[in-house]
Design a protein around this motif. Sequence first.
Motif, PDB file in Angstrom:
ATOM      1  N   VAL A 190       0.612 -51.987 -95.055  1.00 13.47           N
ATOM      2  CA  VAL A 190       1.266 -53.264 -94.754  1.00 13.47           C
ATOM      3  C   VAL A 190       2.173 -53.105 -93.544  1.00 13.47           C
ATOM      4  CG1 VAL A 190       1.280 -54.319 -97.034  1.00 13.47           C
ATOM      5  CG2 VAL A 190       2.994 -52.617 -96.464  1.00 13.47           C
ATOM      6  N   HIS A 191       2.357 -54.202 -92.839  1.00 17.17           N
ATOM      7  CA  HIS A 191       3.319 -54.172 -91.745  1.00 17.17           C
ATOM      8  C   HIS A 191       4.697 -54.409 -92.342  1.00 17.17           C
ATOM      9  CE1 HIS A 191       0.818 -53.850 -88.227  1.00 17.17           C
ATOM     10  NE2 HIS A 191      -0.075 -54.529 -88.897  1.00 17.17           N
ATOM     11  N   ASP A 192       5.619 -53.569 -91.982  1.00 19.28           N
ATOM     12  CA  ASP A 192       6.933 -53.652 -92.578  1.00 19.28           C
ATOM     13  C   ASP A 192       7.946 -53.112 -91.589  1.00 19.28           C
ATOM     14  OD1 ASP A 192       9.239 -52.762 -94.322  1.00 19.28           O
ATOM     15  OD2 ASP A 192       7.918 -53.674 -95.809  1.00 19.28           O
ATOM     16  N   GLU A 193       9.124 -53.749 -91.528  1.00 18.82           N
ATOM     17  CA  GLU A 193      10.090 -53.267 -90.531  1.00 18.82           C
ATOM     18  C   GLU A 193      10.667 -51.896 -90.901  1.00 18.82           C
ATOM     19  OE1 GLU A 193      12.837 -55.909 -93.086  1.00 18.82           O
ATOM     20  OE2 GLU A 193      10.772 -56.023 -92.390  1.00 18.82           O
ATOM     21  N   LYS A 194      10.422 -51.469 -92.177  1.00 16.92           N
ATOM     22  CA  LYS A 194      10.913 -50.156 -92.589  1.00 16.92           C
ATOM     23  C   LYS A 194      10.017 -49.035 -92.048  1.00 16.92           C
ATOM     24  CE  LYS A 194      11.197 -51.554 -97.036  1.00 16.92           C
ATOM     25  NZ  LYS A 194      11.228 -53.019 -96.955  1.00 16.92           N
ATOM     26  N   LYS A 267      -8.276 -51.643 -97.616  1.00 19.37           N
ATOM     27  CA  LYS A 267      -6.964 -52.207 -97.302  1.00 19.37           C
ATOM     28  C   LYS A 267      -6.723 -53.483 -98.099  1.00 19.37           C
ATOM     29  CE  LYS A 267      -6.038 -50.198 -92.771  1.00 19.37           C
ATOM     30  NZ  LYS A 267      -5.141 -49.090 -93.138  1.00 19.37           N
ATOM     31  N   GLN A 268      -7.813 -54.270 -98.255  1.00 18.15           N
ATOM     32  CA  GLN A 268      -7.720 -55.495 -99.041  1.00 18.15           C
ATOM     33  C   GLN A 268      -7.392 -55.162-100.499  1.00 18.15           C
ATOM     34  OE1 GLN A 268      -7.855 -58.519 -97.975  1.00 18.15           O
ATOM     35  NE2 GLN A 268      -7.883 -59.568 -99.947  1.00 18.15           N
ATOM     36  N   GLN A 269      -8.110 -54.169-101.029  1.00 18.90           N
ATOM     37  CA  GLN A 269      -7.952 -53.759-102.419  1.00 18.90           C
ATOM     38  C   GLN A 269      -6.520 -53.325-102.753  1.00 18.90           C
ATOM     39  OE1 GLN A 269     -10.819 -52.606-104.667  1.00 18.90           O
ATOM     40  NE2 GLN A 269      -9.438 -51.850-106.239  1.00 18.90           N
ATOM     41  N   PHE A 270      -5.884 -52.607-101.795  1.00 16.71           N
ATOM     42  CA  PHE A 270      -4.563 -52.044-102.088  1.00 16.71           C
ATOM     43  C   PHE A 270      -3.435 -52.775-101.359  1.00 16.71           C
ATOM     44  CE2 PHE A 270      -7.504 -48.507-102.920  1.00 16.71           C
ATOM     45  CZ  PHE A 270      -7.160 -48.244-104.246  1.00 16.71           C
ATOM     46  N   LYS A 271      -3.715 -54.022-100.927  1.00 11.77           N
ATOM     47  CA  LYS A 271      -2.725 -54.709-100.089  1.00 11.77           C
ATOM     48  C   LYS A 271      -1.438 -55.049-100.840  1.00 11.77           C
ATOM     49  CE  LYS A 271      -4.128 -59.596-100.324  1.00 11.77           C
ATOM     50  NZ  LYS A 271      -4.799 -59.565-101.630  1.00 11.77           N
ATOM     51  N   ASP A 272      -1.511 -55.080-102.166  1.00  6.21           N
ATOM     52  CA  ASP A 272      -0.322 -55.452-102.936  1.00  6.21           C
ATOM     53  C   ASP A 272       0.635 -54.289-103.183  1.00  6.21           C
ATOM     54  OD1 ASP A 272      -1.140 -58.039-103.054  1.00  6.21           O
ATOM     55  OD2 ASP A 272      -2.244 -57.780-104.926  1.00  6.21           O
ATOM     56  N   GLU A 273       0.251 -53.138-102.699  1.00  2.00           N
ATOM     57  CA  GLU A 273       1.135 -51.986-102.867  1.00  2.00           C
ATOM     58  C   GLU A 273       2.495 -52.320-102.233  1.00  2.00           C
ATOM     59  OE1 GLU A 273       1.123 -48.170-100.506  1.00  2.00           O
ATOM     60  OE2 GLU A 273      -0.044 -47.573-102.247  1.00  2.00           O
ATOM     61  N   VAL A 274       3.513 -52.350-103.040  1.00  2.21           N
ATOM     62  CA  VAL A 274       4.818 -52.768-102.552  1.00  2.21           C
ATOM     63  C   VAL A 274       5.570 -51.568-101.972  1.00  2.21           C
ATOM     64  CG1 VAL A 274       6.908 -54.045-103.152  1.00  2.21           C
ATOM     65  CG2 VAL A 274       4.845 -54.292-104.544  1.00  2.21           C
ATOM     66  N   ILE A 275       6.198 -51.800-100.864  1.00  4.61           N
ATOM     67  CA  ILE A 275       7.001 -50.725-100.311  1.00  4.61           C
ATOM     68  C   ILE A 275       8.436 -50.891-100.803  1.00  4.61           C
ATOM     69  CG2 ILE A 275       7.943 -49.709 -98.226  1.00  4.61           C
ATOM     70  CD1 ILE A 275       5.364 -50.457 -96.857  1.00  4.61           C
ATOM     71  N   LYS A 276       8.870 -49.921-101.556  1.00  2.00           N
ATOM     72  CA  LYS A 276      10.242 -49.950-102.054  1.00  2.00           C
ATOM     73  C   LYS A 276      11.143 -49.239-101.061  1.00  2.00           C
ATOM     74  CE  LYS A 276       9.038 -49.361-106.894  1.00  2.00           C
ATOM     75  NZ  LYS A 276       9.243 -48.409-107.980  1.00  2.00           N
ATOM     76  N   VAL A 277      12.451 -49.357-101.303  1.00  2.00           N
ATOM     77  CA  VAL A 277      13.414 -48.665-100.467  1.00  2.00           C
ATOM     78  C   VAL A 277      14.139 -47.659-101.334  1.00  2.00           C
ATOM     79  CG1 VAL A 277      15.519 -48.961 -99.127  1.00  2.00           C
ATOM     80  CG2 VAL A 277      13.687 -50.624 -98.925  1.00  2.00           C
ATOM     81  N   CYS A 278      14.347 -46.461-100.816  1.00  2.00           N
ATOM     82  CA  CYS A 278      15.049 -45.416-101.545  1.00  2.00           C
ATOM     83  C   CYS A 278      16.488 -45.855-101.795  1.00  2.00           C
ATOM     84  CB  CYS A 278      15.009 -44.125-100.736  1.00  2.00           C
ATOM     85  SG  CYS A 278      16.072 -42.838-101.383  1.00  2.00           S
ATOM     86  N   ILE A 279      16.957 -45.732-103.059  1.00  2.59           N
ATOM     87  CA  ILE A 279      18.303 -46.208-103.391  1.00  2.59           C
ATOM     88  C   ILE A 279      19.386 -45.315-102.769  1.00  2.59           C
ATOM     89  CG2 ILE A 279      17.750 -47.450-105.519  1.00  2.59           C
ATOM     90  CD1 ILE A 279      18.573 -44.919-107.073  1.00  2.59           C
ATOM     91  N   LYS A 280      19.002 -44.108-102.325  1.00  2.44           N
ATOM     92  CA  LYS A 280      19.993 -43.210-101.735  1.00  2.44           C
ATOM     93  C   LYS A 280      20.094 -43.346-100.219  1.00  2.44           C
ATOM     94  CE  LYS A 280      20.414 -39.843-105.246  1.00  2.44           C
ATOM     95  NZ  LYS A 280      20.621 -38.455-105.587  1.00  2.44           N
ATOM     96  N   CYS A 281      18.941 -43.387 -99.552  1.00  2.00           N
ATOM     97  CA  CYS A 281      18.984 -43.336 -98.083  1.00  2.00           C
ATOM     98  C   CYS A 281      18.452 -44.597 -97.416  1.00  2.00           C
ATOM     99  CB  CYS A 281      18.221 -42.126 -97.576  1.00  2.00           C
ATOM    100  SG  CYS A 281      16.442 -42.275 -97.797  1.00  2.00           S
ATOM    101  N   SER A 282      17.929 -45.552 -98.203  1.00  5.11           N
ATOM    102  CA  SER A 282      17.391 -46.811 -97.674  1.00  5.11           C
ATOM    103  C   SER A 282      16.139 -46.638 -96.832  1.00  5.11           C
ATOM    104  CB  SER A 282      18.426 -47.567 -96.834  1.00  5.11           C
ATOM    105  OG  SER A 282      19.587 -47.744 -97.568  1.00  5.11           O
ATOM    106  N   ASP A 288      11.916 -45.038-106.720  1.00  3.69           N
ATOM    107  CA  ASP A 288      13.311 -45.442-106.533  1.00  3.69           C
ATOM    108  C   ASP A 288      14.041 -44.508-105.563  1.00  3.69           C
ATOM    109  OD1 ASP A 288      12.966 -47.537-108.203  1.00  3.69           O
ATOM    110  OD2 ASP A 288      13.778 -46.540-109.993  1.00  3.69           O
ATOM    111  N   VAL A 289      13.769 -43.204-105.731  1.00  3.84           N
ATOM    112  CA  VAL A 289      14.369 -42.223-104.812  1.00  3.84           C
ATOM    113  C   VAL A 289      13.231 -41.553-104.050  1.00  3.84           C
ATOM    114  CG1 VAL A 289      15.799 -40.146-104.642  1.00  3.84           C
ATOM    115  CG2 VAL A 289      16.256 -41.823-106.440  1.00  3.84           C
ATOM    116  N   CYS A 290      13.380 -41.427-102.732  1.00  6.38           N
ATOM    117  CA  CYS A 290      12.282 -40.879-101.930  1.00  6.38           C
ATOM    118  C   CYS A 290      12.186 -39.357-102.098  1.00  6.38           C
ATOM    119  CB  CYS A 290      12.445 -41.243-100.454  1.00  6.38           C
ATOM    120  SG  CYS A 290      13.732 -40.345 -99.582  1.00  6.38           S
ATOM    121  N   ASN A 291      11.026 -38.804-101.759  1.00  2.00           N
ATOM    122  CA  ASN A 291      10.809 -37.367-101.902  1.00  2.00           C
ATOM    123  C   ASN A 291      11.799 -36.540-101.082  1.00  2.00           C
ATOM    124  OD1 ASN A 291       8.692 -37.341-103.755  1.00  2.00           O
ATOM    125  ND2 ASN A 291       7.184 -37.753-102.148  1.00  2.00           N
TER     126      ASN A 291
END
Length: 306
Positions: A190-194, A267-282, A288-291
């Motif tokens: 997905v296109h995302d500003e993150k 890409k169509q199949q997995f387009k709903d994959e939501v990009i979360k933001v790490c609660i520690k570093c954004s 919830d927390v990135c690797n």
Amino acid sequence: MNCCNEKPIIELYSGEKLCKSHFIEYFENKVLKTIRQFDLIDKKENLGVALSGGKDSLTVLYILNKLSKQNPKIKINAIAIDEGIQNYRDKTLEKAKDFCHKNNLELHIFSYKEEFGLKLDGMLKILNVKPCTICGIFRRYLLNKKSKDLKLTKLATGHNLDDECQSILMNQLKNNIQASARLGPKVGLVHDEKFVQRIKPLYLCTEKEVTTYAFVNGLLDEFNECPNVPQSFRAQVRDVLNDLENKFPGTKYSIVNSFLQTLPLLKQQFKDEVIKVCIKCSESSANDVCNACIYLEKLRKSIEVI
Ligand SMILES: [Zn+2]
Ligand SMILES: [Zn+2]
């Protein structure tokens, strides 16, 4: 068949043999065609090139730098990550610095030591993981973070046709199709500003072609292989693919071309994959927390114990 009377320097999988000047023309046209075909670069860009010091990333930088000279609206920034791998990264960084200096390019270097407080070698003494695991996580994390800080519009990497072929096959063998949905000449679901969009201008160039191009342009060096690369899964898949390519020329193109036909469906199949933001570093994260933060926390704890 030969291209002309000049001495050939490479044989393509089609059997065609090219001399130095015809090969350079062939290679550069192929990269420009890839950029156009997959719409990798717009008329105006503040492009980053992730530089490892190896032949692939230097080749991308070399060609994009040529392109930017004809298009002043395309600005090029080289970015290198210094993991602190002794006798390897220090040498490849010298090569990168030297190249950027000669070509009047800005080079931004970010080190693990400065960003995380420890070099990779030091991290490995504490964490019980394979070097390539943390290297991959921290490298991606830093590249994305610094690309945003530098306000880059896109980040170009040196991935070639062989790398892509290996990734496609590895994902198949591990039944990890969702990971394949993130492959392709433009990386990401997905296109995302993150995320800073990553692009692969060498997507259709084979390892052999990139090596030859790097060689004739003086971009090849003897420190290409990271000392931490053992007989990894990727290395074994690479050997299988090379063996198949020798017996059946064109195999790698077939794999990537058929993959490109299925990629829009993936890409169509997995387009709903939501990009979360790490609660520690954004930074962006699948959980919830990135690797990167998980490993940094482990490092912090063991340093306190010591
Ligand atoms: Zn020729
Ligand atoms: Zn984080």
